[in-house]
Design a protein around this motif. Structure first.
Motif, PDB file in Angstrom:
ATOM      1  N   ARG A  42      51.642  53.161   2.882  1.00  0.00           N
ATOM      2  CA  ARG A  42      52.759  52.790   2.002  1.00  0.00           C
ATOM      3  C   ARG A  42      54.036  52.482   2.771  1.00  0.00           C
ATOM      4  NH1 ARG A  42      54.300  56.973  -1.515  1.00  0.00           N
ATOM      5  NH2 ARG A  42      53.818  58.425   0.135  1.00  0.00           N
ATOM      6  N   GLN A  43      53.899  51.904   3.925  1.00  0.00           N
ATOM      7  CA  GLN A  43      55.071  51.598   4.738  1.00  0.00           C
ATOM      8  C   GLN A  43      55.615  50.217   4.416  1.00  0.00           C
ATOM      9  OE1 GLN A  43      56.458  53.964   6.866  1.00  0.00           O
ATOM     10  NE2 GLN A  43      54.914  55.237   5.835  1.00  0.00           N
ATOM     11  N   GLY A  44      56.951  50.089   4.418  1.00  0.00           N
ATOM     12  CA  GLY A  44      57.595  48.797   4.235  1.00  0.00           C
ATOM     13  C   GLY A  44      57.176  48.110   2.945  1.00  0.00           C
ATOM     14  N   PRO A  45      56.786  46.829   3.024  1.00  0.00           N
ATOM     15  CA  PRO A  45      56.434  46.088   1.804  1.00  0.00           C
ATOM     16  C   PRO A  45      55.186  46.619   1.114  1.00  0.00           C
ATOM     17  CG  PRO A  45      55.874  44.811   3.776  1.00  0.00           C
ATOM     18  CD  PRO A  45      56.679  45.992   4.240  1.00  0.00           C
ATOM     19  N   TRP A  46      54.391  47.428   1.815  1.00  0.00           N
ATOM     20  CA  TRP A  46      53.189  47.992   1.192  1.00  0.00           C
ATOM     21  C   TRP A  46      53.530  49.035   0.133  1.00  0.00           C
ATOM     22  CZ3 TRP A  46      48.124  46.527   1.696  1.00  0.00           C
ATOM     23  CH2 TRP A  46      47.858  45.569   2.675  1.00  0.00           C
ATOM     24  N   GLN A  47      54.762  49.532   0.130  1.00  0.00           N
ATOM     25  CA  GLN A  47      55.162  50.478  -0.913  1.00  0.00           C
ATOM     26  C   GLN A  47      55.050  49.825  -2.294  1.00  0.00           C
ATOM     27  OE1 GLN A  47      55.824  53.702  -0.848  1.00  0.00           O
ATOM     28  NE2 GLN A  47      56.282  53.792  -3.040  1.00  0.00           N
TER      29      GLN A  47
ATOM     30  N   VAL B 220      49.833  34.330   1.794  1.00  0.00           N
ATOM     31  CA  VAL B 220      50.815  35.196   1.161  1.00  0.00           C
ATOM     32  C   VAL B 220      50.834  36.561   1.835  1.00  0.00           C
ATOM     33  CG1 VAL B 220      51.398  36.430  -0.963  1.00  0.00           C
ATOM     34  CG2 VAL B 220      50.756  34.025  -1.067  1.00  0.00           C
ATOM     35  N   CYS B 221      49.661  37.108   2.130  1.00  0.00           N
ATOM     36  CA  CYS B 221      49.587  38.420   2.798  1.00  0.00           C
ATOM     37  C   CYS B 221      50.225  38.361   4.175  1.00  0.00           C
ATOM     38  CB  CYS B 221      48.137  38.874   2.908  1.00  0.00           C
ATOM     39  SG  CYS B 221      47.404  39.360   1.332  1.00  0.00           S
ATOM     40  N   LYS B 222      49.998  37.298   4.914  1.00  0.00           N
ATOM     41  CA  LYS B 222      50.585  37.167   6.248  1.00  0.00           C
ATOM     42  C   LYS B 222      52.098  37.068   6.158  1.00  0.00           C
ATOM     43  CE  LYS B 222      48.611  34.055   8.869  1.00  0.00           C
ATOM     44  NZ  LYS B 222      47.907  32.791   9.233  1.00  0.00           N
ATOM     45  N   SER B 223      52.563  36.316   5.173  1.00  0.00           N
ATOM     46  CA  SER B 223      53.998  36.091   5.070  1.00  0.00           C
ATOM     47  C   SER B 223      54.746  37.305   4.515  1.00  0.00           C
ATOM     48  CB  SER B 223      54.254  34.868   4.186  1.00  0.00           C
ATOM     49  OG  SER B 223      55.625  34.696   3.942  1.00  0.00           O
ATOM     50  N   GLN B 224      54.210  37.918   3.456  1.00  0.00           N
ATOM     51  CA  GLN B 224      54.950  38.964   2.761  1.00  0.00           C
ATOM     52  C   GLN B 224      54.630  40.367   3.241  1.00  0.00           C
ATOM     53  OE1 GLN B 224      54.542  38.479  -1.489  1.00  0.00           O
ATOM     54  NE2 GLN B 224      55.189  36.339  -1.457  1.00  0.00           N
ATOM     55  N   LEU B 225      53.417  40.555   3.789  1.00  0.00           N
ATOM     56  CA  LEU B 225      53.002  41.898   4.172  1.00  0.00           C
ATOM     57  C   LEU B 225      52.711  42.046   5.663  1.00  0.00           C
ATOM     58  CD1 LEU B 225      50.531  42.565   1.207  1.00  0.00           C
ATOM     59  CD2 LEU B 225      52.879  43.371   1.425  1.00  0.00           C
ATOM     60  N   GLY B 226      52.800  40.941   6.413  1.00  0.00           N
ATOM     61  CA  GLY B 226      52.477  41.016   7.838  1.00  0.00           C
ATOM     62  C   GLY B 226      51.033  41.412   8.078  1.00  0.00           C
TER      63      GLY B 226
ATOM     64  N   THR C  10      47.537  31.500  -6.172  1.00  0.00           N
ATOM     65  CA  THR C  10      46.732  32.705  -6.427  1.00  0.00           C
ATOM     66  C   THR C  10      46.870  33.188  -7.859  1.00  0.00           C
ATOM     67  OG1 THR C  10      48.530  34.158  -5.684  1.00  0.00           O
ATOM     68  CG2 THR C  10      46.920  33.462  -4.032  1.00  0.00           C
ATOM     69  N   GLY C  11      47.493  32.396  -8.719  1.00  0.00           N
ATOM     70  CA  GLY C  11      47.618  32.791 -10.121  1.00  0.00           C
ATOM     71  C   GLY C  11      48.926  33.464 -10.422  1.00  0.00           C
ATOM     72  N   GLY C  12      49.859  33.445  -9.489  1.00  0.00           N
ATOM     73  CA  GLY C  12      51.163  34.040  -9.721  1.00  0.00           C
ATOM     74  C   GLY C  12      51.202  35.536  -9.503  1.00  0.00           C
ATOM     75  N   ASP C  13      50.119  36.114  -9.007  1.00  0.00           N
ATOM     76  CA  ASP C  13      50.071  37.562  -8.841  1.00  0.00           C
ATOM     77  C   ASP C  13      49.289  37.906  -7.575  1.00  0.00           C
ATOM     78  OD1 ASP C  13      50.197  40.261  -9.149  1.00  0.00           O
ATOM     79  OD2 ASP C  13      49.494  40.286 -11.217  1.00  0.00           O
ATOM     80  N   PRO C  14      49.850  37.650  -6.402  1.00  0.00           N
ATOM     81  CA  PRO C  14      49.115  37.904  -5.154  1.00  0.00           C
ATOM     82  C   PRO C  14      48.827  39.374  -4.923  1.00  0.00           C
ATOM     83  CG  PRO C  14      51.412  37.363  -4.697  1.00  0.00           C
ATOM     84  CD  PRO C  14      51.189  37.090  -6.147  1.00  0.00           C
ATOM     85  N   VAL C  15      49.703  40.263  -5.408  1.00  0.00           N
ATOM     86  CA  VAL C  15      49.448  41.698  -5.226  1.00  0.00           C
ATOM     87  C   VAL C  15      48.196  42.111  -5.980  1.00  0.00           C
ATOM     88  CG1 VAL C  15      50.353  44.013  -5.629  1.00  0.00           C
ATOM     89  CG2 VAL C  15      51.873  42.208  -4.810  1.00  0.00           C
ATOM     90  N   ARG C  16      48.032  41.587  -7.188  1.00  0.00           N
ATOM     91  CA  ARG C  16      46.828  41.885  -7.944  1.00  0.00           C
ATOM     92  C   ARG C  16      45.590  41.391  -7.196  1.00  0.00           C
ATOM     93  NH1 ARG C  16      46.109  38.117 -12.734  1.00  0.00           N
ATOM     94  NH2 ARG C  16      45.670  36.799 -10.934  1.00  0.00           N
ATOM     95  N   ASP C  17      45.679  40.174  -6.651  1.00  0.00           N
ATOM     96  CA  ASP C  17      44.536  39.641  -5.909  1.00  0.00           C
ATOM     97  C   ASP C  17      44.221  40.493  -4.686  1.00  0.00           C
ATOM     98  OD1 ASP C  17      44.332  37.668  -7.746  1.00  0.00           O
ATOM     99  OD2 ASP C  17      45.220  36.093  -6.508  1.00  0.00           O
ATOM    100  N   LEU C  18      45.261  40.954  -3.993  1.00  0.00           N
ATOM    101  CA  LEU C  18      45.041  41.799  -2.819  1.00  0.00           C
ATOM    102  C   LEU C  18      44.349  43.092  -3.220  1.00  0.00           C
ATOM    103  CD1 LEU C  18      45.440  42.565   0.155  1.00  0.00           C
ATOM    104  CD2 LEU C  18      47.734  43.358  -0.449  1.00  0.00           C
ATOM    105  N   LEU C  19      44.811  43.713  -4.303  1.00  0.00           N
ATOM    106  CA  LEU C  19      44.198  44.962  -4.760  1.00  0.00           C
ATOM    107  C   LEU C  19      42.758  44.737  -5.206  1.00  0.00           C
ATOM    108  CD1 LEU C  19      47.179  46.522  -6.741  1.00  0.00           C
ATOM    109  CD2 LEU C  19      46.219  47.343  -4.583  1.00  0.00           C
ATOM    110  N   GLN C  20      42.493  43.612  -5.861  1.00  0.00           N
ATOM    111  CA  GLN C  20      41.123  43.323  -6.269  1.00  0.00           C
ATOM    112  C   GLN C  20      40.231  43.095  -5.057  1.00  0.00           C
ATOM    113  OE1 GLN C  20      41.674  40.043  -9.031  1.00  0.00           O
ATOM    114  NE2 GLN C  20      41.523  41.426 -10.778  1.00  0.00           N
ATOM    115  N   TRP C  21      40.790  42.488  -4.020  1.00  0.00           N
ATOM    116  CA  TRP C  21      40.022  42.293  -2.789  1.00  0.00           C
ATOM    117  C   TRP C  21      39.718  43.639  -2.120  1.00  0.00           C
ATOM    118  CZ3 TRP C  21      42.096  42.724   2.425  1.00  0.00           C
ATOM    119  CH2 TRP C  21      41.167  42.390   3.410  1.00  0.00           C
TER     120      TRP C  21
END
Length: 779
Positions: A245-250, A221-227, A188-199
């Motif tokens: 903002r619960q758990g890893p979503w913080q 990545v979302c399934k594994s790291q964020l459930g 995902t370009g080394g930045d999955p959080v950025r991709d999630l936010l862009q989505w």
């Protein structure tokens, strides 16, 4: 060294031989039965001119059938001949080593290559098995010896991410666990959080720009790291989790807060979601609420009603209420909604609280000089706070609420101080004197006099801060402007002309103008002064006069909206002063003076009646009474002709209805001004020289720096050109933390590998330090 460099060395290393007992191999065979390496072969061909591929005939791609490859090895095809010092490498997708060994059962199309296993060498594992991606990454003997997960999901992600893995530094991989999460993150370009936010921000438009492998990697990545499964649960479920903002979503939320303007669609997505039942108490400030724009809106609505309610409250109670509201809502200025412009009342409340605190202390006591001293020490901050509060709002409903609060605490304070000053003047005379008592000090050679129309005391203090931040030395002198406090009267008095009592004799007070603009310019020039037009800075020789009149013009034209224009106007004045100093006037000083201040009150100044039949001329706060007319208005001597009396409105009243901005009367805001003397500083502060970058770390497109030295108040930016703010490449600049660190993100992935300037900026945007960096880190 990169993974691709190690791979190239490994493949070429298969041809190493002992010339004492062997002949050079004719070629290197690279069998790949499962086609695991096939996706990156075009990339490897760019690095290996001797790499040829078994496949359909396409000589321009160095690809062809077995018989064509045999001819390449034999050197019979000159146009694609490999380098003379390197044996050809033949990549064989879909072919295993065993396929070549069993010659009798070897497929007919492969038979031209079968004998090459004896004249050439095969790149394979020590156990004679083909090199798989997993084997080469994991094995110590002939491979990289990395810690690689071996489950099926990791293998699948590994193959999909191989083309990006090639550019990773091997040493950085040695302390990592290369599992499915790592490979998916890499994909995902080394930045999955950025991709999630862009989505979450762009929805399907974001996915449309990604290939199937990248989309699937983001899901994994979302399934594994964020459930969270974006494909099944959808955008709104993700938006709701982000707000909660619960758990890893913080961590995802904190990333959003770093650059919320980059994701403008996310607040709208959250608004489509219903907060979990029972989890939010909207009337509280519980942190669980902070991620929901609906809660922030409810808080703004509550604050708006509270401020509007101050319209019917006495000043002491209103001031106490503002202090309480600041305790309740002040923290919202630190939330993301304030940065997104969705908490204007919370931002304005900071200045309303200052306004309440300053106006709680009255100014009335002693003489006019005592009154001026107290105003100069802190009273001016009330006027400054009023402007700063108004600058935060745009919506009519917010303005109405702000107006109610301002009129509740400011109007009685300003009215009281104005009436007290007027009483003092009636008893002891106006401290600003008149043309009769005027004393003009001889100018110093090299002095430039800058006249700024309407530079009120609080604006002069704000301008002083701007110039001090640039390193200039500032002297200040309070003074009383001529009466009435209008430009026609005050500007000639500030001009460098040698006036005498005769100048005002016989001068009528109509329009309060002792001379025309033409005559004023003529007198200035006759005194030996240059007149510098707006774009002329002169040469620093002799003496010069220049003007800036936009403040008063904007005030009359915009009313309360002047508050939004104050800083841009003052920045323009600051820049002009700096240009004058640079032109040579700094050898002595640039002296900044004004003709008058002004009153500003949203909702309009109180109206006082003065029939038109009694006056020759009537302005907002002053008028000339017709000869012989009887009036109860308080009369004061005109500066240029003390025999001529002018009427000034009582308190802060106005002769015209609905005027929010007016001057001409007698009040501290209109009549007490501040002269500034600006000089260039003798030396540059040593603080800038003490700065040192102690660490610069790139992780993908995120750059983290550590700084030693006097870094307080500095901001980190990355620019293509260090001195050009418009060349910034980051999502948003960041201030250095108390430990001297800051982190910024480059927005454009296409810039990776390019040089840029990493700069530290002072509060006013000046460069404090810079260093060259490579975006994404040097390879």
């Amino acid at each position: 060294m990169r993974v691709i460099d190690q791979l190239l060395q490994a493949v070429r290393g298969a041809a190493v031989y002992n010339p004492e007992v062997q002949v050079a191999p004719a070629c290197i065979l690279w069998p790949d039965h499962d086609r695991q390496w096939e996706a990156v072969i075009p990339r490897l061909q760019a690095e290996l001119p001797e790499l040829f591929v078994l496949g359909d005939y396409a000589p321009e791609q160095r690809t062809g059938p077995a018989i064509w490859l045999r001819c390449v090895v034999a050197g019979k095809i000159e146009e694609v001949a490999p380098p003379a010092h390197r044996p050809p490498i033949l990549y064989l997708p879909g072919v295993s080593r065993q396929d070549l060994r069993a010659i009798e059962s070897c497929p007919e199309p492969l038979k031209p290559l079968a004998e090459l296993q004896y004249r050439g060498v095969i790149w394979s594992q020590i156990n004679a098995k083909d090199w798989t991606i997993l084997a080469w990454l994991k094995t110590d003997q002939g491979g990289l010896g990395l810690d690689v997960a071996q489950d099926q999901e990791a293998r699948k992600a590994m193959q999909l991410a191989l083309y990006r893995l090639l550019d990773e530094e091997v040493e950085r991989l040695r302390d990592k666990r290369l599992d499915k999460d790592y490979f998916n993150t890499l994909l995902t370009g080394g930045d999955p959080v950025r991709d999630l936010l862009q989505w979450l921000d762009q929805g399907e438009n974001f996915l449309a720009d990604r290939n199937a492998n990248e989309r699937q990697a983001m899901v994994e990545v979302c399934k594994s790291q964020l459930g969270f499964d974006p494909a099944k649960q959808g955008i709104l479920a993700g938006a709701a989790r982000l707000a909660s903002r619960q758990g890893p979503w913080q961590g995802v939320w904190e990333r959003f807060c770093e650059a919320p303007l980059r994701y403008p669609g996310i607040p709208a997505q959250i608004r489509k979601c219903q907060p979990p039942s029972g989890s939010l108490v909207w009337l509280t400030a519980a942190p669980v609420n902070h991620g929901w724009p609906q809660w922030n809106e409810s808080q703004e609505n509550i604050l708006r009603r509270e401020l509007q309610g101050l319209a019917e409250v006495a000043a002491p109670a209103a001031r106490q209420k503002l202090a309480e509201l600041e305790k309740q809502h002040g923290f919202r200025r630190e939330l993301v909604w304030a940065e997104l412009g969705e908490a204007p009342l919370a931002l304005a409340l900071e200045h309303l609280a200052v306004l309440a605190g300053i106006t709680a202390s009255g100014l009335v006591a002693g003489t006019a000089a005592d009154l001026a001293d107290r105003y100069g020490q802190q009273g001016w901050q009330a006027d400054d706070a009023l402007l700063r509060a108004l600058a935060k709002v745009t919506a009519p409903a917010d303005l109405a609420a702000l107006t109610a609060a301002i009129r509740a605490v400011y109007l009685p304070w300003a009215e009281e101080s104005a009436r007290y000053l007027q009483q003092s003047v009636a008893a002891a005379g106006y401290p600003g004197g008149s043309i009769v008592t005027r004393k003009v000090a001889p100018p110093q050679p090299g002095e430039c006099l800058m006249f700024v129309d309407g530079l009120r005391f609080d604006l002069a203090r704000r301008l002083q801060s701007m110039l001090t931040a640039k390193g200039y030395e500032i002297g200040q002198r309070p003074y009383w402007v001529p009466l009435p406090s209008v430009t026609a009267t005050g500007k000639p008095a500030m001009a460098p002309i040698l006036a005498s009592p005769e100048l005002g004799e016989g001068t009528a007070g109509y329009n309060f103008e002792p001379m025309t603009s033409y005559l004023l310019r003529k007198l200035i020039i006759e005194q030996g002064w240059q007149i510098l037009e707006r774009n002329d800075n002169g040469d620093g020789q002799g003496n010069a006069w220049c003007e800036f009149g936009d403040i008063d013009h904007e005030g009359h034209g915009r009313g309360w909206k002047l508050a939004r224009q104050v800083d841009p106007l003052l920045e323009e004045i600051r820049d002009r002063i700096m240009a004058l100093l640079a032109a040579g006037w700094g050898r002595v000083r640039v002296r900044v003076v004004t003709d008058h201040g002004w009153l500003l009150l949203p909702g309009g100044l109180p109206k006082i009646e003065l029939p038109a039949c009694l006056v020759d001329s009537k302005w907002g706060r002053c008028a000339t009474i017709k000869q012989g007319a009887a009036t109860d208005e308080h009369l004061y001597p005109w500066y240029w002709n003390p025999e001529q009396q002018v009427a000034l409105a009582d308190g802060i009243c106005c002769y015209r209805r609905g005027e929010e901005y007016a001057h001409g009367g007698l009040s501290l805001q209109e009549c007490l001004a501040l002269e500034l003397s600006v000089r260039r500083s003798a030396e540059t502060p040593e603080a800038a020289e003490a700065l040192e970058f102690t660490d610069i770390v790139w992780k993908g497109l995120r750059c983290t720096v550590a700084v030693a030295g006097n870094f307080a108040g500095l901001t980190l930016d990355i620019r293509r050109q260090a001195g050009d703010p418009a060349s910034s490449v980051v999502v948003g600049t960041k201030g250095l933390k108390s430990n001297g660190t800051a982190s910024v993100v480059v927005e454009d992935e296409e810039l990776e590998g390019q040089e840029a300037a990493l700069v530290l900026l002072t509060a006013d945007g000046a460069l404090a330090a810079q260093v060259v960096t490579v975006i994404g880190g040097a390879k």
